[in-house]
Design a protein around this motif. Structure first.
Motif, mmCIF file in Angstrom:
data_model
loop_
_atom_site.group_PDB
_atom_site.id
_atom_site.type_symbol
_atom_site.label_atom_id
_atom_site.label_comp_id
_atom_site.label_asym_id
_atom_site.label_seq_id
_atom_site.Cartn_x
_atom_site.Cartn_y
_atom_site.Cartn_z
ATOM 1 N N GLY A 295 0.812 -1.210 0.000
ATOM 2 C CA GLY A 295 0.000 0.000 0.000
ATOM 3 C C GLY A 295 0.845 1.258 0.000
ATOM 4 N N ASN A 296 0.542 2.191 -0.930
ATOM 5 C CA ASN A 296 1.403 3.350 -1.112
ATOM 6 C C ASN A 296 0.657 4.371 -1.971
ATOM 7 N N THR A 297 0.266 5.504 -1.388
ATOM 8 C CA THR A 297 -0.471 6.495 -2.179
ATOM 9 C C THR A 297 0.443 7.544 -2.810
ATOM 10 N N GLY A 298 1.781 7.375 -2.671
ATOM 11 C CA GLY A 298 2.703 8.400 -3.170
ATOM 12 C C GLY A 298 2.922 8.407 -4.673
ATOM 13 N N PRO A 299 3.549 7.363 -5.210
ATOM 14 C CA PRO A 299 4.016 7.441 -6.595
ATOM 15 C C PRO A 299 2.939 7.322 -7.672
ATOM 16 N N LEU A 300 1.765 6.805 -7.329
ATOM 17 C CA LEU A 300 0.748 6.584 -8.356
ATOM 18 C C LEU A 300 -0.620 6.638 -7.708
ATOM 19 N N PHE A 301 -1.413 7.649 -8.073
ATOM 20 C CA PHE A 301 -2.763 7.736 -7.504
ATOM 21 C C PHE A 301 -3.685 8.528 -8.420
ATOM 22 N N ILE A 302 -4.983 8.291 -8.224
ATOM 23 C CA ILE A 302 -6.011 9.072 -8.919
ATOM 24 C C ILE A 302 -7.013 9.511 -7.849
ATOM 25 N N PRO A 303 -7.134 10.815 -7.577
ATOM 26 C CA PRO A 303 -8.064 11.263 -6.538
ATOM 27 C C PRO A 303 -9.507 10.956 -6.916
ATOM 28 N N HIS A 304 -10.358 10.881 -5.892
ATOM 29 C CA HIS A 304 -11.762 10.586 -6.124
ATOM 30 C C HIS A 304 -12.488 11.815 -6.660
ATOM 31 N N VAL A 305 -13.652 11.594 -7.287
ATOM 32 C CA VAL A 305 -14.466 12.737 -7.695
ATOM 33 C C VAL A 305 -14.929 13.472 -6.437
ATOM 34 N N GLY A 306 -14.916 14.794 -6.478
ATOM 35 C CA GLY A 306 -15.325 15.577 -5.310
ATOM 36 C C GLY A 306 -16.837 15.612 -5.194
ATOM 37 N N GLY A 307 -17.354 15.730 -3.996
ATOM 38 C CA GLY A 307 -18.790 15.933 -3.817
ATOM 39 C C GLY A 307 -19.048 17.417 -3.597
ATOM 40 N N ASN A 308 -20.216 17.763 -3.115
ATOM 41 C CA ASN A 308 -20.459 19.173 -2.792
ATOM 42 C C ASN A 308 -20.975 19.314 -1.362
ATOM 43 N N CYS A 309 -20.399 18.510 -0.471
ATOM 44 C CA CYS A 309 -20.807 18.555 0.923
ATOM 45 C C CYS A 309 -20.565 19.966 1.484
ATOM 46 N N PRO A 310 -21.595 20.626 1.993
ATOM 47 C CA PRO A 310 -21.422 22.012 2.461
ATOM 48 C C PRO A 310 -20.597 22.121 3.735
ATOM 49 N N PHE A 311 -20.296 20.991 4.370
ATOM 50 C CA PHE A 311 -19.562 21.022 5.643
ATOM 51 C C PHE A 311 -18.077 20.787 5.457
ATOM 52 N N VAL A 312 -17.644 20.681 4.176
ATOM 53 C CA VAL A 312 -16.230 20.413 3.903
ATOM 54 C C VAL A 312 -15.637 21.644 3.224
ATOM 55 N N ALA A 313 -14.616 22.235 3.856
ATOM 56 C CA ALA A 313 -14.067 23.488 3.329
ATOM 57 C C ALA A 313 -13.094 23.245 2.185
ATOM 58 N N VAL A 314 -12.261 22.199 2.301
ATOM 59 C CA VAL A 314 -11.185 21.995 1.324
ATOM 60 C C VAL A 314 -11.716 21.211 0.130
ATOM 61 N N GLN A 315 -11.507 21.756 -1.038
ATOM 62 C CA GLN A 315 -11.913 21.040 -2.243
ATOM 63 C C GLN A 315 -10.922 19.914 -2.520
ATOM 64 N N SER A 316 -11.374 18.888 -3.248
ATOM 65 C CA SER A 316 -10.474 17.757 -3.506
ATOM 66 C C SER A 316 -9.342 18.176 -4.440
ATOM 67 N N ALA A 317 -8.290 17.366 -4.448
ATOM 68 C CA ALA A 317 -7.098 17.655 -5.250
ATOM 69 C C ALA A 317 -7.441 17.567 -6.741
ATOM 70 N N ARG A 318 -6.467 17.922 -7.583
ATOM 71 C CA ARG A 318 -6.677 17.792 -9.036
ATOM 72 C C ARG A 318 -7.182 16.381 -9.332
ATOM 73 N N PRO A 319 -8.293 16.259 -10.019
ATOM 74 C CA PRO A 319 -8.905 14.932 -10.152
ATOM 75 C C PRO A 319 -8.293 14.096 -11.281
ATOM 76 N N TYR A 320 -6.977 14.113 -11.371
ATOM 77 C CA TYR A 320 -6.324 13.393 -12.470
ATOM 78 C C TYR A 320 -5.287 12.409 -11.947
ATOM 79 N N LEU A 321 -4.976 11.444 -12.805
ATOM 80 C CA LEU A 321 -3.918 10.484 -12.483
ATOM 81 C C LEU A 321 -2.600 11.221 -12.264
ATOM 82 N N SER A 322 -1.900 10.829 -11.208
ATOM 83 C CA SER A 322 -0.595 11.421 -10.920
ATOM 84 C C SER A 322 0.411 10.282 -10.774
ATOM 85 N N MET A 323 1.547 10.406 -11.436
ATOM 86 C CA MET A 323 2.489 9.279 -11.411
ATOM 87 C C MET A 323 3.938 9.761 -11.389
ATOM 88 N N GLN A 324 4.724 9.183 -10.483
ATOM 89 C CA GLN A 324 6.189 9.361 -10.510
ATOM 90 C C GLN A 324 6.728 8.229 -11.376
#
Ligand code: ACO
Length: 319
Positions: A179-208
């Motif tokens: 298990g390792n979220t560093g070198p390769l991940f794809i963030p989840h689609v963001g919701g619109n929960c009004p109780f969450v201040a921080v928006q989700s990260a760039r919703p794209y695949l990221s890879m080292q």
């Protein structure tokens, strides 16, 4: 009791984009992509849903197997991202096939097809299945940032399928996860929960890329050696190696270290790019349909991917 493969199928979407065409989108070239990866073109879902191409792959595998959908006891589908979060892609295809068996998805990224074979093997071992449909489908084009040349040129979309029946042709199988979220991940689609201040990260695949590269070569060598040993076979017994199609340089580096002759390695990366979990069943179906396999051939499948996950298995072709 394990299983035997009695049919295969695959399907890719209609739109093809060559390396030259991607050079109109991002600063890249056919020369860079070809020499670094072996990829010349990829297929991309536009009007087709994943379920559309996966249904065609599944129907073609059932036809190849001479099996009706109502004979299936299990449908398991490997995907990182179906058309819906729910229902699962397996359920969507189950409905279209008019099958009535349990159906669910699993996510083990590019290793998904081998994980799915292992899940299916458990059903055969517990005598819960006599026929199973193992599927894999990915729309990687919906996960990458098409402004990022380092990733968008690498991936493609596709679907593959295999019909399994009771048999003794899975000679060994091995799965791993680190298990390792560093070198390769794809963030989840963001919701619109009004109780969450921080928006989700760039919703794209990221890879080292280089970290994944090193992990891929070493894990492929280790896993192939392990499954060969567990199956009690020698390298000379292998008819074909079907490696995950991520980068031809990864495959070549593993081949040189393992000293299994290059002509035994099957590859189609130039046509499809990295189709994640769909890559091995696409390869399996192409080789089946071009008549390459002979009854009794020993096949070695090996994959690695996000998670990190890895998997390999030895299967006797028995058709
Ligand atoms: N076209 C032109 N230049 C590019 C491109 C491109 N498409 N992409 C990157 N470059 C540039 C970089 O910016 C860099 O430029 P710089 O030297 O000026 O900084 C240069 O090319 C070298 O980049 P690297 O990332 O070092 O290139 P590398 O030789 O490592 O190849 C690659 C990159 C192909 C991604 C390789 O690392 C790789 O294959 N890694 C493994 C990827 C993999 O297997 N992924 C599987 C994921 S499976 C899953 O679960 C989704």
């Amino acid at each position: 009791m394990s299983f035997t493969i009695i049919g295969t199928g695959s399907k890719v979407p209609a739109l093809v984009k060559t390396n030259e065409q991607l050079a109109d989108l991002v600063e890249t070239s056919d020369e860079w992509i070809t020499t670094r990866t072996g990829i010349k073109q990829r297929h991309i879902c536009t009007t087709e849903s994943l379920a559309d191409i996966l249904y065609d792959a599944a129907a073609s595998a059932l036809d190849d197997a001479g099996t009706r959908a109502d004979e299936l006891d299990l449908i398991v589908c490997a995907t990182i991202r179906g058309d819906y979060i729910s229902p699962s892609l397996a359920c969507v295809v189950q409905e279209r096939l008019r099958a009535s068996c349990p159906a669910f998805d699993i996510n083990a990224a590019c290793t998904g097809f081998i994980y799915a074979l292992d899940v299916a093997e458990g059903y055969f071992a517990r005598k819960k299945a006599r026929k199973a449909l193992v599927l894999a489908a990915e729309a990687m084009s919906k996960t990458v940032d098409w402004n990022d040349r380092a990733t968008c040129v690498l991936f493609g979309d596709g679907a593959g399928a295999a019909v399994l029946a009771e048999g003794d042709d899975l000679l060994s199988i091995k799965l791993t996860a680190v298990g390792n979220t560093g070198p390769l991940f794809i963030p989840h689609v963001g919701g619109n929960c009004p109780f969450v201040a921080v928006q989700s990260a760039r919703p794209y695949l990221s890879m080292q890329g280089q970290d994944v590269y090193k992990f891929a070569v070493s894990s492929m060598c280790r896993d192939i050696q392990d499954v060969i040993k567990e199956a009690g076979i020698a390298k000379t017994d292998i008819a074909y190696v079907l490696p995950h199609q991520a980068n031809i340089r990864i495959i070549d580096a593993a081949q040189k270290r393992l000293k299994i002759p290059q002509y035994k390695y099957i590859s189609n990366i130039e046509k499809y790019g990295n189709t994640s979990a769909a890559s091995i069943p696409l390869l399996l179906d192409e080789a089946n349909r071009d008549g390459r396999f002979k009854c009794g051939d020993i096949l070695v499948l090996s994959a690695f991917g996000g998670g990190f996950t890895t998997g390999a298995c030895v299967i006797r072709w028995n058709r």
